[in-house]
Design a protein around this motif. Structure first.
Motif, PDB file in Angstrom:
ATOM      1  N   LEU A   1       0.826  -1.204   0.000  1.00 56.92           N
ATOM      2  CA  LEU A   1       0.000   0.000   0.000  1.00 56.92           C
ATOM      3  C   LEU A   1       0.864   1.259   0.000  1.00 56.92           C
ATOM      4  O   LEU A   1       0.495   2.279  -0.602  1.00 56.92           O
ATOM      5  CB  LEU A   1      -0.921  -0.003   1.218  1.00 56.92           C
ATOM      6  N   ALA A   2       2.003   1.188   0.674  1.00 54.08           N
ATOM      7  CA  ALA A   2       2.867   2.371   0.788  1.00 54.08           C
ATOM      8  C   ALA A   2       3.601   2.682  -0.514  1.00 54.08           C
ATOM      9  O   ALA A   2       3.727   3.847  -0.903  1.00 54.08           O
ATOM     10  CB  ALA A   2       3.860   2.176   1.922  1.00 54.08           C
ATOM     11  N   VAL A   3       4.104   1.656  -1.194  1.00 53.85           N
ATOM     12  CA  VAL A   3       4.930   1.909  -2.384  1.00 53.85           C
ATOM     13  C   VAL A   3       4.124   1.910  -3.667  1.00 53.85           C
ATOM     14  O   VAL A   3       4.562   2.471  -4.683  1.00 53.85           O
ATOM     15  CB  VAL A   3       6.074   0.875  -2.484  1.00 53.85           C
ATOM     16  N   GLY A   4       2.956   1.279  -3.673  1.00 54.70           N
ATOM     17  CA  GLY A   4       2.123   1.289  -4.870  1.00 54.70           C
ATOM     18  C   GLY A   4       2.736   0.528  -6.027  1.00 54.70           C
ATOM     19  O   GLY A   4       3.582  -0.348  -5.856  1.00 54.70           O
ATOM     20  N   VAL A   5       2.323   0.912  -7.227  1.00 59.44           N
ATOM     21  CA  VAL A   5       2.733   0.200  -8.442  1.00 59.44           C
ATOM     22  C   VAL A   5       4.231   0.278  -8.663  1.00 59.44           C
ATOM     23  O   VAL A   5       4.870  -0.694  -9.076  1.00 59.44           O
ATOM     24  CB  VAL A   5       1.979   0.761  -9.670  1.00 59.44           C
ATOM     25  N   ARG A   6       4.833   1.419  -8.358  1.00 58.78           N
ATOM     26  CA  ARG A   6       6.261   1.583  -8.650  1.00 58.78           C
ATOM     27  C   ARG A   6       7.123   0.643  -7.825  1.00 58.78           C
ATOM     28  O   ARG A   6       8.272   0.370  -8.164  1.00 58.78           O
ATOM     29  CB  ARG A   6       6.690   3.021  -8.395  1.00 58.78           C
ATOM     30  N   GLY A   7       6.569   0.110  -6.721  1.00 58.26           N
ATOM     31  CA  GLY A   7       7.354  -0.793  -5.885  1.00 58.26           C
ATOM     32  C   GLY A   7       7.229  -2.248  -6.267  1.00 58.26           C
ATOM     33  O   GLY A   7       7.852  -3.100  -5.624  1.00 58.26           O
ATOM     34  N   THR A   8       6.471  -2.554  -7.328  1.00 54.88           N
ATOM     35  CA  THR A   8       6.218  -3.954  -7.667  1.00 54.88           C
ATOM     36  C   THR A   8       7.496  -4.700  -8.003  1.00 54.88           C
ATOM     37  O   THR A   8       7.813  -5.736  -7.410  1.00 54.88           O
ATOM     38  CB  THR A   8       5.232  -4.061  -8.838  1.00 54.88           C
ATOM     39  N   TRP A   9       8.256  -4.162  -8.968  1.00 53.58           N
ATOM     40  CA  TRP A   9       9.459  -4.920  -9.377  1.00 53.58           C
ATOM     41  C   TRP A   9      10.570  -4.867  -8.324  1.00 53.58           C
ATOM     42  O   TRP A   9      11.274  -5.878  -8.145  1.00 53.58           O
ATOM     43  CB  TRP A   9       9.952  -4.484 -10.756  1.00 53.58           C
TER      44      TRP A   9
ATOM     45  N   LEU B   1      16.199  -0.779  -1.090  1.00 52.91           N
ATOM     46  CA  LEU B   1      16.554   0.629  -1.182  1.00 52.91           C
ATOM     47  C   LEU B   1      17.064   0.963  -2.588  1.00 52.91           C
ATOM     48  O   LEU B   1      16.652   1.972  -3.187  1.00 52.91           O
ATOM     49  CB  LEU B   1      17.605   0.982  -0.138  1.00 52.91           C
ATOM     50  N   VAL B   2      17.931   0.131  -3.124  1.00 52.58           N
ATOM     51  CA  VAL B   2      18.439   0.345  -4.482  1.00 52.58           C
ATOM     52  C   VAL B   2      17.303   0.223  -5.493  1.00 52.58           C
ATOM     53  O   VAL B   2      17.187   1.020  -6.439  1.00 52.58           O
ATOM     54  CB  VAL B   2      19.566  -0.654  -4.800  1.00 52.58           C
ATOM     55  N   GLY B   3      16.433  -0.781  -5.311  1.00 49.85           N
ATOM     56  CA  GLY B   3      15.328  -0.972  -6.236  1.00 49.85           C
ATOM     57  C   GLY B   3      14.380   0.209  -6.257  1.00 49.85           C
ATOM     58  O   GLY B   3      13.981   0.692  -7.331  1.00 49.85           O
ATOM     59  N   LEU B   4      14.020   0.725  -5.088  1.00 49.16           N
ATOM     60  CA  LEU B   4      13.114   1.869  -5.029  1.00 49.16           C
ATOM     61  C   LEU B   4      13.778   3.147  -5.542  1.00 49.16           C
ATOM     62  O   LEU B   4      13.117   4.009  -6.118  1.00 49.16           O
ATOM     63  CB  LEU B   4      12.599   2.064  -3.602  1.00 49.16           C
ATOM     64  N   ALA B   5      15.097   3.263  -5.341  1.00 43.75           N
ATOM     65  CA  ALA B   5      15.821   4.411  -5.890  1.00 43.75           C
ATOM     66  C   ALA B   5      15.788   4.380  -7.425  1.00 43.75           C
ATOM     67  O   ALA B   5      15.584   5.404  -8.076  1.00 43.75           O
ATOM     68  CB  ALA B   5      17.260   4.421  -5.388  1.00 43.75           C
ATOM     69  N   LEU B   6      15.978   3.192  -7.996  1.00 43.23           N
ATOM     70  CA  LEU B   6      15.941   3.054  -9.456  1.00 43.23           C
ATOM     71  C   LEU B   6      14.529   3.219 -10.009  1.00 43.23           C
ATOM     72  O   LEU B   6      14.345   3.701 -11.129  1.00 43.23           O
ATOM     73  CB  LEU B   6      16.492   1.696  -9.856  1.00 43.23           C
ATOM     74  N   ALA B   7      13.526   2.818  -9.208  1.00 47.51           N
ATOM     75  CA  ALA B   7      12.138   2.886  -9.680  1.00 47.51           C
ATOM     76  C   ALA B   7      11.608   4.304  -9.744  1.00 47.51           C
ATOM     77  O   ALA B   7      10.622   4.570 -10.427  1.00 47.51           O
ATOM     78  CB  ALA B   7      11.249   2.033  -8.772  1.00 47.51           C
ATOM     79  N   GLY B   8      12.227   5.225  -9.037  1.00 44.43           N
ATOM     80  CA  GLY B   8      11.799   6.616  -9.093  1.00 44.43           C
ATOM     81  C   GLY B   8      10.754   6.938  -8.060  1.00 44.43           C
ATOM     82  O   GLY B   8      10.228   6.078  -7.364  1.00 44.43           O
TER      83      GLY B   8
END
Length: 241
Positions: free
Chosen positions: A185-193, A233-240
Protein backbone atom coordinates in the motif's frame (compact mmCIF):
# COMPACT_ATOMS: atom_id res chain seq x y z
CA UNK A 1 11.52 -4.16 24.35
CA UNK A 2 13.51 -7.36 23.83
CA UNK A 3 13.48 -6.81 20.05
CA UNK A 4 14.48 -3.17 20.50
CA UNK A 5 17.34 -4.14 22.80
CA UNK A 6 18.64 -6.81 20.42
CA UNK A 7 18.27 -4.95 17.11
CA UNK A 8 19.47 -1.52 18.20
CA UNK A 9 22.01 0.10 20.47
CA UNK A 10 19.43 2.17 22.28
CA UNK A 11 19.81 2.06 26.10
CA UNK A 12 16.97 -0.41 26.75
CA UNK A 13 16.99 -2.07 30.17
CA UNK A 14 14.96 -5.15 31.05
CA UNK A 15 13.89 -6.05 34.57
CA UNK A 16 15.11 -9.63 34.14
CA UNK A 17 16.77 -11.76 31.43
CA UNK A 18 14.05 -12.95 29.01
CA UNK A 19 13.16 -16.62 28.86
CA UNK A 20 12.98 -18.65 25.64
CA UNK A 21 9.28 -18.01 25.12
CA UNK A 22 9.71 -14.25 25.36
CA UNK A 23 12.69 -14.37 22.98
CA UNK A 24 10.63 -16.24 20.42
CA UNK A 25 7.74 -13.78 20.66
CA UNK A 26 10.14 -10.86 20.28
CA UNK A 27 10.67 -11.89 16.65
CA UNK A 28 7.09 -10.81 15.94
CA UNK A 29 8.09 -7.22 16.71
CA UNK A 30 11.13 -7.05 14.42
CA UNK A 31 9.26 -5.26 11.58
CA UNK A 32 7.88 -2.76 14.11
CA UNK A 33 11.41 -1.99 15.32
CA UNK A 34 12.38 -1.62 11.66
CA UNK A 35 9.57 0.89 11.18
CA UNK A 36 10.77 2.93 14.14
CA UNK A 37 14.29 2.89 12.74
CA UNK A 38 13.06 3.82 9.26
CA UNK A 39 10.95 6.73 10.49
CA UNK A 40 13.89 8.04 12.54
CA UNK A 41 16.14 7.93 9.47
CA UNK A 42 13.47 9.54 7.30
CA UNK A 43 13.07 12.44 9.75
CA UNK A 44 16.84 12.92 9.88
CA UNK A 45 17.04 12.85 6.08
CA UNK A 46 14.23 15.40 5.81
CA UNK A 47 16.08 17.71 8.20
CA UNK A 48 19.27 17.40 6.11
CA UNK A 49 17.68 17.40 2.66
CA UNK A 50 18.33 21.09 1.96
CA UNK A 51 22.08 20.62 2.32
CA UNK A 52 22.33 18.88 -1.05
CA UNK A 53 25.05 16.64 -2.43
CA UNK A 54 26.26 13.42 -0.84
CA UNK A 55 26.65 14.68 2.72
CA UNK A 56 23.04 13.94 3.85
CA UNK A 57 23.29 10.40 2.47
CA UNK A 58 26.60 9.85 4.28
CA UNK A 59 25.24 11.18 7.59
CA UNK A 60 22.04 9.13 7.36
CA UNK A 61 24.03 5.99 6.58
CA UNK A 62 26.42 6.64 9.48
CA UNK A 63 23.49 7.09 11.89
CA UNK A 64 21.87 3.95 10.43
CA UNK A 65 24.98 1.91 11.22
CA UNK A 66 25.39 3.53 14.64
CA UNK A 67 21.80 2.82 15.70
CA UNK A 68 22.21 -0.88 14.90
CA UNK A 69 25.74 -1.13 16.27
CA UNK A 70 26.89 -2.66 12.96
CA UNK A 71 25.48 -5.94 14.30
CA UNK A 72 24.10 -7.09 10.98
CA UNK A 73 27.18 -5.91 9.09
CA UNK A 74 29.18 -8.22 11.33
CA UNK A 75 26.93 -11.12 10.29
CA UNK A 76 27.37 -10.13 6.65
CA UNK A 77 31.15 -10.06 7.03
CA UNK A 78 31.27 -13.44 8.78
CA UNK A 79 28.99 -15.02 6.18
CA UNK A 80 31.00 -13.61 3.27
CA UNK A 81 34.24 -14.98 4.71
CA UNK A 82 32.62 -18.34 5.41
CA UNK A 83 31.14 -18.73 1.93
CA UNK A 84 34.43 -17.78 0.27
CA UNK A 85 36.71 -19.76 2.58
CA UNK A 86 34.43 -22.70 3.27
CA UNK A 87 35.08 -24.12 -0.19
CA UNK A 88 31.67 -25.78 -0.23
CA UNK A 89 32.24 -27.73 2.99
CA UNK A 90 29.56 -27.41 5.69
CA UNK A 91 31.73 -27.82 8.78
CA UNK A 92 34.47 -25.56 7.44
CA UNK A 93 31.87 -22.89 6.60
CA UNK A 94 30.36 -23.01 10.10
CA UNK A 95 33.81 -22.88 11.70
CA UNK A 96 34.85 -19.80 9.72
CA UNK A 97 31.63 -18.01 10.69
CA UNK A 98 32.61 -18.38 14.37
CA UNK A 99 36.06 -16.87 13.78
CA UNK A 100 35.99 -13.23 14.99
CA UNK A 101 38.61 -12.18 12.45
CA UNK A 102 37.57 -10.72 9.10
CA UNK A 103 39.37 -11.43 5.84
CA UNK A 104 39.59 -9.41 2.61
CA UNK A 105 36.40 -10.92 1.18
CA UNK A 106 34.43 -9.71 4.20
CA UNK A 107 35.87 -6.22 3.88
CA UNK A 108 35.06 -6.01 0.17
CA UNK A 109 31.47 -7.20 0.63
CA UNK A 110 30.77 -4.80 3.53
CA UNK A 111 32.24 -1.85 1.62
CA UNK A 112 30.21 -2.69 -1.50
CA UNK A 113 26.95 -2.96 0.46
CA UNK A 114 27.58 0.35 2.25
CA UNK A 115 28.53 1.98 -1.06
CA UNK A 116 25.31 0.77 -2.69
CA UNK A 117 23.26 2.03 0.25
CA UNK A 118 24.91 5.44 0.13
CA UNK A 119 24.46 5.66 -3.64
CA UNK A 120 20.77 4.79 -3.29
CA UNK A 121 20.23 7.19 -0.40
CA UNK A 122 21.45 10.17 -2.44
CA UNK A 123 18.61 10.18 -5.03
CA UNK A 124 16.05 9.04 -2.44
CA UNK A 125 16.86 12.04 -0.23
CA UNK A 126 17.16 14.42 -3.19
CA UNK A 127 13.60 13.70 -4.32
CA UNK A 128 12.24 13.55 -0.74
CA UNK A 129 11.22 9.91 -1.07
CA UNK A 130 10.76 9.31 2.64
CA UNK A 131 8.60 6.22 2.03
CA UNK A 132 11.50 4.30 0.46
CA UNK A 133 13.83 5.22 3.31
CA UNK A 134 11.29 4.34 6.00
CA UNK A 135 10.39 0.96 4.50
CA UNK A 136 13.88 -0.42 3.84
CA UNK A 137 14.51 -1.21 7.55
CA UNK A 138 10.98 -2.66 7.83
CA UNK A 139 11.57 -5.24 5.11
CA UNK A 140 15.08 -5.80 6.40
CA UNK A 141 13.71 -6.75 9.85
CA UNK A 142 10.88 -8.82 8.32
CA UNK A 143 13.49 -10.94 6.49
CA UNK A 144 14.82 -12.81 9.57
CA UNK A 145 11.25 -13.49 10.71
CA UNK A 146 10.54 -15.14 7.35
CA UNK A 147 13.90 -16.91 7.48
CA UNK A 148 13.25 -18.40 10.93
CA UNK A 149 9.75 -19.44 9.88
CA UNK A 150 10.89 -21.23 6.73
CA UNK A 151 14.43 -22.42 7.40
CA UNK A 152 15.96 -24.76 10.02
CA UNK A 153 18.36 -23.24 12.54
CA UNK A 154 21.51 -25.31 12.36
CA UNK A 155 23.76 -24.09 15.18
CA UNK A 156 22.65 -25.63 18.51
CA UNK A 157 22.69 -23.49 21.61
CA UNK A 158 22.78 -19.73 21.83
CA UNK A 159 20.24 -17.01 21.22
CA UNK A 160 19.33 -17.98 17.67
CA UNK A 161 18.23 -21.47 18.60
CA UNK A 162 15.95 -20.06 21.32
CA UNK A 163 14.43 -17.63 18.84
CA UNK A 164 13.76 -20.38 16.33
CA UNK A 165 12.42 -22.87 18.88
CA UNK A 166 9.92 -20.52 20.52
CA UNK A 167 8.79 -18.44 17.53
CA UNK A 168 4.94 -18.48 17.36
CA UNK A 169 4.47 -19.67 13.79
CA UNK A 170 0.89 -18.52 13.34
CA UNK A 171 1.67 -15.12 14.79
CA UNK A 172 4.74 -14.86 12.58
CA UNK A 173 2.70 -15.61 9.47
CA UNK A 174 0.12 -12.95 10.42
CA UNK A 175 2.82 -10.35 11.10
CA UNK A 176 4.53 -11.06 7.77
CA UNK A 177 1.23 -10.86 5.89
CA UNK A 178 0.33 -7.54 7.52
CA UNK A 179 3.82 -6.18 6.82
CA UNK A 180 3.63 -7.13 3.14
CA UNK A 181 0.18 -5.57 2.73
CA UNK A 182 1.35 -2.39 4.42
CA UNK A 183 4.46 -2.15 2.25
CA UNK A 184 2.44 -2.75 -0.94
CA UNK A 185 0.00 0.00 0.00
CA UNK A 186 2.87 2.37 0.79
CA UNK A 187 4.93 1.91 -2.38
CA UNK A 188 2.12 1.29 -4.87
CA UNK A 189 2.73 0.20 -8.44
CA UNK A 190 6.26 1.58 -8.65
CA UNK A 191 7.35 -0.79 -5.88
CA UNK A 192 6.22 -3.95 -7.67
CA UNK A 193 9.46 -4.92 -9.38
CA UNK A 194 11.75 -3.85 -6.49
CA UNK A 195 9.67 -6.04 -4.14
CA UNK A 196 9.76 -8.96 -6.58
CA UNK A 197 13.52 -8.57 -7.04
CA UNK A 198 14.04 -8.43 -3.27
CA UNK A 199 11.87 -11.54 -2.85
CA UNK A 200 13.92 -13.34 -5.51
CA UNK A 201 17.13 -12.36 -3.70
CA UNK A 202 15.75 -13.73 -0.42
CA UNK A 203 14.86 -17.04 -2.09
CA UNK A 204 18.34 -17.25 -3.60
CA UNK A 205 20.02 -16.54 -0.26
CA UNK A 206 17.87 -19.11 1.51
CA UNK A 207 18.61 -21.74 -1.15
CA UNK A 208 22.33 -21.05 -0.81
CA UNK A 209 22.11 -21.51 2.98
CA UNK A 210 20.21 -24.78 2.61
CA UNK A 211 22.71 -26.16 0.12
CA UNK A 212 25.81 -25.07 2.03
CA UNK A 213 24.99 -25.56 5.72
CA UNK A 214 21.48 -27.06 5.77
CA UNK A 215 19.75 -23.99 7.19
CA UNK A 216 20.41 -20.64 8.79
CA UNK A 217 22.51 -19.20 11.64
CA UNK A 218 22.56 -15.86 13.41
CA UNK A 219 25.27 -14.63 11.03
CA UNK A 220 23.36 -15.56 7.89
CA UNK A 221 20.24 -13.94 9.34
CA UNK A 222 22.23 -10.73 9.85
CA UNK A 223 23.55 -10.95 6.30
CA UNK A 224 19.99 -11.37 5.04
CA UNK A 225 18.92 -8.20 6.86
CA UNK A 226 21.70 -6.15 5.28
CA UNK A 227 21.21 -7.52 1.76
CA UNK A 228 17.42 -7.14 1.93
CA UNK A 229 17.74 -3.52 3.05
CA UNK A 230 20.23 -2.84 0.29
CA UNK A 231 18.15 -4.53 -2.41
CA UNK A 232 14.87 -2.76 -1.64
CA UNK A 233 16.55 0.63 -1.18
CA UNK A 234 18.44 0.35 -4.48
CA UNK A 235 15.33 -0.97 -6.24
CA UNK A 236 13.11 1.87 -5.03
CA UNK A 237 15.82 4.41 -5.89
CA UNK A 238 15.94 3.05 -9.46
CA UNK A 239 12.14 2.89 -9.68
CA UNK A 240 11.80 6.62 -9.09
CA UNK A 241 9.46 8.66 -6.93
Amino acid sequence: MIALQFLTRLPVRLDAPPDGSALGRSLLFYPLVGLGLGLTLAMLAQFLSEVGGWLPAAIVLAVWVALTGALHLDGLADSADAWAGGLGDRERTLAIMKDPRSGPVAMVVVVLVLLLKAAALEPVIARHDWTALALAPVLGRAAPLLLFLSTPYVRPGGLGSELARHLPRRGGTLVLSATLVGVLLAVGVRGTWPLLATGALFCRLRLSMIRRIGGTTGDTAGATIELTECAILVGLALAGG
